[in-house]
Design a protein around this motif. Structure first.
Motif, PDB file in Angstrom:
ATOM      1  N   VAL A   1       4.261 -55.323   1.294  1.00  0.00           N
ATOM      2  CA  VAL A   1       3.839 -54.056   2.147  1.00  0.00           C
ATOM      3  C   VAL A   1       4.074 -54.311   3.648  1.00  0.00           C
ATOM      4  CG1 VAL A   1       1.879 -52.690   2.668  1.00  0.00           C
ATOM      5  CG2 VAL A   1       1.951 -53.617   0.366  1.00  0.00           C
TER       6      VAL A   1
ATOM      7  N   THR B   1       3.546 -48.397   4.974  1.00  0.00           N
ATOM      8  CA  THR B   1       2.363 -47.402   5.206  1.00  0.00           C
ATOM      9  C   THR B   1       2.687 -45.807   5.472  1.00  0.00           C
ATOM     10  OG1 THR B   1       2.532 -47.551   7.669  1.00  0.00           O
ATOM     11  CG2 THR B   1       0.762 -49.027   6.492  1.00  0.00           C
TER      12      THR B   1
ATOM     13  N   THR C   1       1.057 -58.726   2.013  1.00  0.00           N
ATOM     14  CA  THR C   1       0.710 -57.643   2.710  1.00  0.00           C
ATOM     15  C   THR C   1       0.954 -58.422   4.220  1.00  0.00           C
ATOM     16  OG1 THR C   1      -1.355 -58.644   3.666  1.00  0.00           O
ATOM     17  CG2 THR C   1      -1.639 -57.426   1.367  1.00  0.00           C
TER      18      THR C   1
ATOM     19  N   ILE D   1      -4.586 -50.915   2.327  1.00  0.00           N
ATOM     20  CA  ILE D   1      -4.465 -51.450   0.921  1.00  0.00           C
ATOM     21  C   ILE D   1      -6.054 -51.682   0.509  1.00  0.00           C
ATOM     22  CG2 ILE D   1      -4.033 -53.090  -0.797  1.00  0.00           C
ATOM     23  CD1 ILE D   1      -1.608 -53.923   1.047  1.00  0.00           C
TER      24      ILE D   1
ATOM     25  N   ASN E   1      -2.116 -62.858   2.221  1.00  0.00           N
ATOM     26  CA  ASN E   1      -2.396 -61.944   3.512  1.00  0.00           C
ATOM     27  C   ASN E   1      -1.612 -62.481   4.601  1.00  0.00           C
ATOM     28  OD1 ASN E   1      -4.502 -59.724   2.717  1.00  0.00           O
ATOM     29  ND2 ASN E   1      -5.693 -61.545   1.853  1.00  0.00           N
TER      30      ASN E   1
ATOM     31  N   SER F   1      -7.892 -57.964   7.447  1.00  0.00           N
ATOM     32  CA  SER F   1      -6.597 -58.070   6.910  1.00  0.00           C
ATOM     33  C   SER F   1      -6.107 -56.489   6.419  1.00  0.00           C
ATOM     34  CB  SER F   1      -6.757 -58.915   5.664  1.00  0.00           C
ATOM     35  OG  SER F   1      -7.404 -58.277   4.341  1.00  0.00           O
ATOM     36  N   ASP F   2      -5.088 -56.567   5.816  1.00  0.00           N
ATOM     37  CA  ASP F   2      -4.629 -55.421   5.568  1.00  0.00           C
ATOM     38  C   ASP F   2      -5.406 -54.767   4.104  1.00  0.00           C
ATOM     39  OD1 ASP F   2      -2.590 -55.101   7.552  1.00  0.00           O
ATOM     40  OD2 ASP F   2      -0.970 -55.754   6.146  1.00  0.00           O
ATOM     41  N   VAL F   3      -6.188 -55.612   3.740  1.00  0.00           N
ATOM     42  CA  VAL F   3      -6.763 -55.304   2.240  1.00  0.00           C
ATOM     43  C   VAL F   3      -8.264 -55.040   2.437  1.00  0.00           C
ATOM     44  CG1 VAL F   3      -7.295 -55.922  -0.091  1.00  0.00           C
ATOM     45  CG2 VAL F   3      -5.049 -56.803   1.079  1.00  0.00           C
TER      46      VAL F   3
END
Length: 398
Positions: free
Chosen positions: A292, A318, A334, A342, A355, A369-371
């Motif tokens: 991602v 995104t 990610t 996410i 990550n 993080s992105d998550v």
């Protein structure tokens, strides 16, 4: 450092007490790292309570500036013990190497002599942490640079060109304070070079410069240094392709040519993540892997490396919906740099997650993080984000 026999920890009560002691100790260090002023005030209050402030100490200089300098030096050492999700973790590899060095020539000596073998203070096994990998890589880079200097009579040299103010540098001082130190941080390249035997020159140019001015700067320095990094991204007014093409392949330490022109070096961030994947034996061959993020220095080269390793690759970003794609992914990497893009609930049960994308959050005073969500409830293993990226892989000069 705690001294105790392994047998002591076989007693559950003693083990719990030791763990509580370590938790309190490193929670205190975390507070001292975050707020050194408050830590110094707390120590002074404790000295008064114990009536230690009246003692005559000829080895201590009574100065707030001195105390702050000493505390920051110790804080930097403590931060170097961070692994996975906690401070205070001793590296078995470094311990073993030190023992073998100290006891050189002696036979039948356990290289882990004195090391806790019960796992009392180790990160959970579901965390893929790259902290020690990063330290070992930086140490190897330093040794390589020293060998270079011995061979050629000078230190390997790097020029770093930055155009304008980069948003990811906004919290650089706070990030160094919390998670790193000047000898190994992305944000203090000159200091990193000085500490590790590299000659680093940082060139900071105004965001209003033209493409021709930037090209002239590259042409001016490219014959006198061993490596060039033009920090990404460049302002929209700059012809990025023309600028990056002016960096010779042999001196492209940032790996900007890696995906397009087959450059020799991969960018350090995806290379570090790939080393982490190998360290933990994450099987990507024949697996569905989703990256991602699609930047030219992280997402794209990451996808290239994974595809070459046999992965069935999907690159998401995104700008598109990718929830359904993630639900099918065996491995997720990610690197969007977009907090919460996410949700953990989108992950496939048992997926492995690396990550890379990190963003500093003012409100939480930490990296995120992105998550978003409970990643631990879905992932079999994952790399944590607190205290920096999953791994750093400094470039070697051979």
């Amino acid at each position: 450092m705690m001294f105790a026999t392994n047998e002591i920890f076989e007693n559950p009560d003693r083990r719990d007490a030791a763990k509580a002691f370590l938790e309190a100790t490193f929670d205190g260090w975390d507070r001292a790292i975050r707020n050194p002023d408050e830590a110094i005030r707390a120590v002074r209050e404790a000295q008064k309570m114990l009536k230690l402030d009246d003692e005559s100490n000829d080895h201590w200089y009574d100065s707030t500036a001195f105390e702050m300098e000493m505390l920051n030096l110790v804080n930097n050492h403590v931060k170097e013990t961070f692994v996975g999700d906690r401070l205070g973790v001793l590296s078995m590899r470094r311990w073993s190497a030190a023992t073998e060095w100290l006891l050189a020539g002696k036979q039948d000596v356990d290289p882990l002599l004195g090391m806790d073998k019960t796992g009392l203070w180790q990160p959970p096994k579901n965390l893929m942490h790259g902290n020690e990998l990063a330290r070992e890589a930086l140490h190897d880079a330093k040794l390589s640079a020293m060998k270079f200097e011995k061979t050629y009579g000078r230190k390997p040299s790097l020029a770093v060109i930055t155009v304008g103010e980069l948003s990811r540098y906004t919290h650089s001082k706070r990030r160094v304070q919390l998670f790193s130190n000047p000898s190994n941080s992305w944000f203090t390249k000159t200091d990193v070079g000085r500490a590790n035997n590299f000659s680093v020159t940082e060139i900071n140019l105004d965001a209003s410069i033209t493409t021709d001015v930037l090209l002239s700067e590259i042409y001016r320095i490219r014959g006198s240094v061993d490596g060039i990094q033009v920090v990404w991204p460049l302002p929209e007014s700059i012809d990025s392709a023309q600028v990056y093409n002016a960096v010779p392949l042999a001196k492209d330490v940032d790996g900007i040519h890696y995906t397009s022109w087959g450059g020799k070096y991969a960018p350090v961030t995806p290379l570090g993540a790939f080393e982490l994947i190998k360290e933990y034996n994450v099987n990507v061959s024949g697996k569905h892997v989703v990256v991602v993020g699609r930047s030219p220095i992280v997402g794209q080269p990451m996808a290239k490396m994974l595809q070459e390793a046999g992965a069935m690759m999907t690159v998401a970003h995104t700008g598109v919906e990718f929830m359904d794609i993630l639900k099918q992914a065996d491995v997720v990497v990610t690197c969007a740099g977009s907090p919460g893009c996410i949700h953990a609930s989108w992950l496939k049960d048992g997926a492995e997650v690396v990550n890379i994308g990190t963003t500093f959050c003012d409100e939480r005073d930490t990296l995120v993080s992105d998550v978003e969500g409970d990643i631990e409830a879905k992932a079999f293993r994952y790399s944590p984000v607190k205290h920096g990226r999953c791994c750093l892989a400094p470039r070697r000069f051979n």
